[in-house]
Design a protein around this motif. Sequence first.
Motif, short mmCIF file in Angstrom:
data_model
loop_
_atom_site.label_atom_id
_atom_site.label_comp_id
_atom_site.label_asym_id
_atom_site.label_seq_id
_atom_site.Cartn_x
_atom_site.Cartn_y
_atom_site.Cartn_z
N ILE A 1 -0.27 -4.61 5.52
CA ILE A 1 -0.79 -3.37 6.07
C ILE A 1 -2.32 -3.36 6.05
CG2 ILE A 1 -0.80 -0.85 5.87
CD1 ILE A 1 1.89 -2.10 6.67
N ALA A 2 -2.89 -3.77 4.94
CA ALA A 2 -4.35 -3.79 4.81
C ALA A 2 -4.75 -4.87 3.82
CB ALA A 2 -4.87 -2.43 4.35
N VAL B 1 9.67 -5.05 4.97
CA VAL B 1 10.20 -4.65 6.27
C VAL B 1 11.58 -5.27 6.47
CG1 VAL B 1 9.88 -4.91 8.76
CG2 VAL B 1 7.95 -4.28 7.32
N SER B 2 12.48 -4.49 7.07
CA SER B 2 13.84 -4.93 7.35
C SER B 2 14.01 -5.13 8.86
CB SER B 2 14.85 -3.90 6.83
OG SER B 2 16.15 -4.20 7.26
N ILE B 3 14.51 -6.31 9.26
CA ILE B 3 14.75 -6.62 10.67
C ILE B 3 16.25 -6.67 10.92
CG2 ILE B 3 14.43 -8.31 12.51
CD1 ILE B 3 11.95 -9.29 11.10
N SER C 1 8.98 -7.08 -6.02
CA SER C 1 7.83 -6.91 -6.91
C SER C 1 6.90 -5.88 -6.29
CB SER C 1 7.09 -8.23 -7.11
OG SER C 1 6.47 -8.65 -5.92
N SER C 2 6.23 -5.11 -7.16
CA SER C 2 5.32 -4.08 -6.69
C SER C 2 4.27 -3.81 -7.76
CB SER C 2 6.09 -2.78 -6.40
OG SER C 2 5.19 -1.73 -6.06
N GLU C 3 3.10 -3.39 -7.29
CA GLU C 3 2.02 -2.99 -8.20
C GLU C 3 1.83 -1.49 -8.17
OE1 GLU C 3 -1.56 -5.14 -7.79
OE2 GLU C 3 -0.66 -7.08 -8.22
N ARG D 1 7.70 0.86 0.64
CA ARG D 1 6.26 0.91 0.83
C ARG D 1 5.61 1.74 -0.26
NH1 ARG D 1 2.84 4.54 3.21
NH2 ARG D 1 1.75 2.67 3.86
N SER D 2 4.36 1.40 -0.53
CA SER D 2 3.48 2.19 -1.38
C SER D 2 2.07 1.93 -0.85
CB SER D 2 3.61 1.77 -2.85
OG SER D 2 3.06 0.48 -3.05
#
Length: 751
Positions: free
Chosen positions: A739-740, A470-472, A525-527, A505-506
């Motif tokens: 998110i979850a 998220v960008s603020i 980093s992302s999965e 997001r993903s």
Amino acid sequence: MNERYWIGGFFVDVPRNQITHNQKAQTLPPKALAVLTHLAERQGEVVSQDDLLNHVWKGTVVSPNTLQRCIAQLRRAFGDDGKAQSFIKTHSKKGYSLESNIRWEDTKASLAPSNRDNAAIDSSVIDSTVIDNTAIDNMIISNSSAHTHSNEVATDKVRFKTKHILITLVIFISLVAAFGVLFPSSSPSNVLQINDMRLLTSTDNRELASAYSPDGKFIVFQRFPEVMCSSHIWAKNVETQQEFQLTEELGQYGSLTFSEDGSALSFVMQNNCSEPVEQKKCFQLQQIDFAGALLAPQTPTTLMECKNTEIKSPKWIGENQIALLQKEQGRWRLIRYSVGENESTSLYEVEEGSIVSFDFSRSKKVIALIVVNSTGVLYIEKLTLNGDLLSRYPVDFNGLIPKYNYVYPKFSPIDDHLIFSTGKQLYTLSFEGKIQRISIPLTDAIGTPIFHPNGKKMLAIKGHYDSDIVSIPLSQFPPAHFSPMPSTNKPESLNASVEYETAMRSMLEESSAKYQPNGELIAFSSERDGTSQVWIASAPYHTTASNNDIRQVSQFQTNTYIRSILWAEDGESIIVNASSQLKHLYLDGREELIELGYPVRNLFHWDSKNQTAVANIPLLGKITLVEINLINGEFKTLSDREVTWATKTNDGVLLYTDNVDRFWKSGVAEHELIPILVDQGSDKRFTVRNDTVYGINNQFQLWKYSLENDVFNLLGQLPDTVDDITDVNDQAILITHRIAARKDVVELTVE
């Protein structure tokens, strides 16, 4: 459905859940092969996600994330990195297509006329040898056409001998296979077969820390309501499915353990210390009367309290005694608590090292330990209940797992083998340090299982974690909007939520986002491809990042965990802490390992010009803050305190937080405490831009502090779903937003 076919040089055997290439078979989940087969049946066509979900998971509601994991598993099986997409191609917002040629295996046709006399041979045996009959026939035809008519008789003899040899070979392989069925291999990966999985809990809450009662009739677990850090302890009758709340008050409970007779349930509970000196949390070993708690929730009884040391992982070891880990001066040791005598004694500790995990076998009356030495090497040790060392071997990761990864194995029904999970895969570990993969890939993350007393079932925690970047925008915080104030005051304007926008997001975890210096990219980093990798994308304040703007820049092996990402000063390369090893990634795709000879537990700061780094490393078993020379691996100690997060400012000032979340900065003679930030530290980390510190406190308030002017400002209120703050530039702040975090208790049936 077609069950056997060829995709290029890969043989797909659906009944066996296998894809074979160059005589090497890979086992895949049935759903993944069902996805592949549906794509194969429509080869060359773009098949929508909805079509695949409806066809493969008919009558079941699943998320697109499940399909994406299947695609990632298939690509790995084909050796496709997801960039070239030589086999399965992604069509943005449309679906997927299988681009390779398909050749369907016809079982009846595989019995050629010349083999009719051998029709009794089981066609599954022929398939299991992955012999391409068509290719063999083509080879014979090619050979015969190369000869003249005068050599036809000799060629027929060669053809007859060739087929005779092949038939003999098939019969031999069939006998070997039959022998294997009658006398199966003792390899743990073959002995342990998982044939069923069922949900024992399935609510909107998270469930963790499961265990069986000694008679196997109940499971106990933690159930977290909306307050993410606190839970109740629950029990469930496995036969009747009836649930019981065991604790009266919410608490921060650790792992659960039953006494040998099942009368007492014990655990470690964390509380805020009233006057923290050496640590922020106080730890209490507690227990409840299990039978009484089934009738009505109880308030636990405290057995032992630690205000200056940490304790965790209690396990009843018989004779009214509990073994547990205690952390003292940064190192973990094994202690024994006597319930009757109300005293604790040291059971085992590692010289110049630390204990990572342990487990106890009631049937064998031995303790298994995972320990780490001063250079980061893991060992598996076996102890008696008196702490006598029976065996000690280094853990041989054998290329299956990054060498500095910690493992947390549990005893299993397999003789002299333990079992553990990396979240991606299950493995066995022998007391000689040998690791073997269990031949079942995991479609969802599963924690290390705990076996039922009869050894036929096991409990595990199954679930997924989903977080966005998220960008603020800083423009919503005018420089003069808030005046300096004590940290105990909260302005009324903080009642309004901070405005933010989703940057990346993903359906899986996105984290560790960092702005490119003087550039327009974000590294994170992302999965999203099923493994933890580094990706780069356009910064959100320049353009909205779409799938076309994002690309993967690392090719880390499965089971790699990315701890941190940092850019070089020139923005042309990235350094990554990947499973405690430093990797140097270049934007052109090159990847270099920075070999230090020891693990890096936390990487905080990188001076790319002078090739130094500020990091936490294990030093004689204690995690220590050091500055590393990345060229020769030499280091110097920066602080004797236990450091949770650190960085350096542009002026070279070292800034860090300790284990009670106090802020320190380096001074001329000594490190200095920053008084105005005493109540502003948290586990949400902090970041620095132009000598201004940005952080999030325990009330989820965003703040900033000027090191130069000693001015502190509260900026606004964030949601309690913020994980941490990762970076800031002149336009915006980056945070990780949860998110979850769905976790369920599952039971797996084994044979």
